[in-house]
Design a protein around this motif. Structure first.
Motif, mmCIF file in Angstrom:
data_model
loop_
_atom_site.group_PDB
_atom_site.id
_atom_site.type_symbol
_atom_site.label_atom_id
_atom_site.label_comp_id
_atom_site.label_asym_id
_atom_site.label_seq_id
_atom_site.Cartn_x
_atom_site.Cartn_y
_atom_site.Cartn_z
ATOM 1 N N LYS A 164 17.446 -30.286 -79.273
ATOM 2 C CA LYS A 164 17.575 -31.620 -79.870
ATOM 3 C C LYS A 164 16.237 -32.357 -79.890
ATOM 4 O O LYS A 164 15.950 -33.115 -80.822
ATOM 5 N N LYS A 165 15.411 -32.125 -78.886
ATOM 6 C CA LYS A 165 14.062 -32.716 -78.878
ATOM 7 C C LYS A 165 13.190 -32.079 -79.966
ATOM 8 O O LYS A 165 12.424 -32.762 -80.648
ATOM 9 N N ILE A 166 13.328 -30.759 -80.130
ATOM 10 C CA ILE A 166 12.566 -30.060 -81.167
ATOM 11 C C ILE A 166 13.003 -30.530 -82.548
ATOM 12 O O ILE A 166 12.184 -30.656 -83.473
ATOM 13 N N ASP A 171 13.078 -28.667 -88.471
ATOM 14 C CA ASP A 171 14.417 -28.144 -88.757
ATOM 15 C C ASP A 171 14.607 -26.754 -88.169
ATOM 16 O O ASP A 171 15.695 -26.180 -88.283
ATOM 17 N N TYR A 172 13.558 -26.202 -87.549
ATOM 18 C CA TYR A 172 13.594 -24.835 -87.039
ATOM 19 C C TYR A 172 13.027 -24.777 -85.626
ATOM 20 O O TYR A 172 12.206 -25.596 -85.240
ATOM 21 N N VAL A 173 13.462 -23.785 -84.866
ATOM 22 C CA VAL A 173 12.898 -23.509 -83.547
ATOM 23 C C VAL A 173 12.311 -22.101 -83.573
ATOM 24 O O VAL A 173 12.909 -21.167 -84.106
ATOM 25 N N THR A 174 11.124 -21.968 -83.003
ATOM 26 C CA THR A 174 10.508 -20.652 -82.822
ATOM 27 C C THR A 174 10.652 -20.270 -81.355
ATOM 28 O O THR A 174 10.353 -21.066 -80.459
ATOM 29 N N ILE A 175 11.145 -19.053 -81.122
ATOM 30 C CA ILE A 175 11.312 -18.556 -79.758
ATOM 31 C C ILE A 175 10.292 -17.456 -79.516
ATOM 32 O O ILE A 175 10.227 -16.480 -80.272
ATOM 33 N N ASP A 176 9.471 -17.648 -78.475
ATOM 34 C CA ASP A 176 8.491 -16.645 -78.055
ATOM 35 C C ASP A 176 8.837 -16.194 -76.648
ATOM 36 O O ASP A 176 9.017 -17.031 -75.754
ATOM 37 N N LYS A 181 7.857 -15.424 -69.358
ATOM 38 C CA LYS A 181 8.232 -16.773 -69.789
ATOM 39 C C LYS A 181 8.855 -16.792 -71.180
ATOM 40 O O LYS A 181 8.749 -15.840 -71.959
ATOM 41 N N VAL A 182 9.486 -17.931 -71.469
ATOM 42 C CA VAL A 182 10.067 -18.214 -72.785
ATOM 43 C C VAL A 182 9.482 -19.535 -73.273
ATOM 44 O O VAL A 182 9.414 -20.506 -72.521
ATOM 45 N N ILE A 183 9.042 -19.563 -74.541
ATOM 46 C CA ILE A 183 8.539 -20.804 -75.139
ATOM 47 C C ILE A 183 9.377 -21.127 -76.364
ATOM 48 O O ILE A 183 9.542 -20.294 -77.261
ATOM 49 N N GLY A 191 4.469 -33.920 -86.477
ATOM 50 C CA GLY A 191 3.866 -33.426 -85.234
ATOM 51 C C GLY A 191 4.488 -32.123 -84.792
ATOM 52 O O GLY A 191 5.141 -31.428 -85.575
ATOM 53 N N GLU A 192 4.291 -31.789 -83.531
ATOM 54 C CA GLU A 192 4.830 -30.540 -82.995
ATOM 55 C C GLU A 192 5.228 -30.710 -81.536
ATOM 56 O O GLU A 192 4.826 -31.675 -80.875
ATOM 57 N N ILE A 193 6.047 -29.788 -81.042
ATOM 58 C CA ILE A 193 6.581 -29.886 -79.689
ATOM 59 C C ILE A 193 6.830 -28.484 -79.163
ATOM 60 O O ILE A 193 7.110 -27.563 -79.936
ATOM 61 N N SER A 194 6.697 -28.303 -77.849
ATOM 62 C CA SER A 194 7.035 -27.017 -77.241
ATOM 63 C C SER A 194 7.604 -27.236 -75.843
ATOM 64 O O SER A 194 7.287 -28.225 -75.181
ATOM 65 N N ALA A 195 8.451 -26.329 -75.421
ATOM 66 C CA ALA A 195 9.032 -26.355 -74.076
ATOM 67 C C ALA A 195 8.930 -24.955 -73.493
ATOM 68 O O ALA A 195 9.220 -23.969 -74.171
ATOM 69 N N GLU A 196 8.490 -24.873 -72.231
ATOM 70 C CA GLU A 196 8.213 -23.576 -71.621
ATOM 71 C C GLU A 196 9.111 -23.351 -70.405
ATOM 72 O O GLU A 196 9.328 -24.244 -69.595
ATOM 73 N N PHE A 197 9.646 -22.138 -70.303
ATOM 74 C CA PHE A 197 10.444 -21.735 -69.145
ATOM 75 C C PHE A 197 9.745 -20.557 -68.472
ATOM 76 O O PHE A 197 9.599 -19.501 -69.080
ATOM 77 N N GLU A 198 9.332 -20.742 -67.231
ATOM 78 C CA GLU A 198 8.771 -19.627 -66.458
ATOM 79 C C GLU A 198 9.918 -18.833 -65.833
ATOM 80 O O GLU A 198 10.997 -19.368 -65.575
#
Length: 266
Positions: A164-166, A171-176, A181-183, A191-198
């Motif tokens: 929801k923040k993204i 309109d899209y989420v990129t999963i790396d 980790k997961v980004i 603008g742009e936004i990212s969230a990271e999970f170790e």
């Protein structure tokens, strides 16, 4: 643009005629969960019945998303199938009826080909309801056969919060994903936004990676589905530029699987 989901044929074992059965569900929770999820893609659904349980599949009109529901017979208090087959329902009609149930109501459901309706009886109260059946059809939407390179397990609420923040930016989420980790990221005109999970973070319950993967998916489809399974454990499986599979398990035995095709750059 978003790709369509490519699928391979699979054999359907159910009889093509109207099913005849009686079953009992201990609470309305699972019924409500299933139909809310299906409602994100379709208005009508064909449910198949055999001795092993119930199952249903549907795709959205653009063939971008697919939902597959499997509810084994062990998930019911009672499961008696006289005749294997299928039956069709309008989702809005059945959900209106389910909303009338009390949370702890156990429900006996019967379909009889002679009556051509579905009867629902609440055991805690002397109430019987009937919903009309519709002509059922079998849409050819077999499941994608994909070798997945990454598997991510986390709570649905955690994932929804990040998506929801993204969505504010994209309109899209990129999963790396890598082994550690997961980004999740998104970008747009503002603008742009990212969230990271170790890997050792509490929010990331499990991460298994055969090889580093990256892919982009529509939030327009994924967020509405996830909002219907917020209280269920979920697992995300995907590979680079392949459809993602989100599995939500209900009552420790049934599965709701959501497939979504990746976005492709023009």
């Amino acid at each position: 643009d978003t790709e369509e989901i490519e699928t391979e044929s699979e054999t359907e074992k159910t009889d093509p005629t109207l099913a005849e059965f009686s079953l009992k569900v201990s609470t309305k929770t699972d019924l409500e969960q299933i139909f809310k999820s299906l409602d994100t893609l379709t208005e009508e659904i064909t449910i198949h019945v055999n001795q092993e349980g119930l199952w249903a599949k549907t795709m959205d009109p653009s063939h971008v998303a697919l939902i597959d529901v499997r509810w084994p017979n062990a998930g019911f208090e009672k499961f008696d199938v006289t005749k294997e087959g299928k039956f069709g329902l309008r989702i809005d009609e059945i959900t209106k009826i389910i909303k009338q149930f009390e949370k702890r109501d156990s429900v006996t459901i019967e379909v009889n080909p002679i009556r051509d309706d579905m009867k629902l009886k609440l055991s805690s109260r002397e109430i019987t309801m009937k919903v009309r059946l519709i002509e059922s059809s079998v849409t050819d939407c077999p499941l994608p056969k994909i070798p997945y390179d990454a598997s991510i397990q986390l709570t649905c609420k955690t994932l929804l919060n990040k998506l929801k923040k993204i969505q504010v930016f994209s309109d899209y989420v990129t999963i790396d994903t890598t082994e550690s980790k997961v980004i999740l990221s998104g970008k747009g005109d503002t603008g742009e936004i990212s969230a990271e999970f170790e890997k050792d973070m509490e929010d990331l319950q499990d991460l298994r990676v055969k090889q580093n993967s990256t892919s982009t998916y529509s939030l327009e489809y994924s967020i509405p589905f996830l909002m219907t399974v917020t209280n269920l454990p979920i697992v995300l499986d995907y590979s680079t530029s392949k459809p993602i599979r989100i599995t939500a398990k209900f009552s420790n035995i049934g599965d709701i699987q959501f497939y979504l095709a990746p976005r492709v750059e023009n």
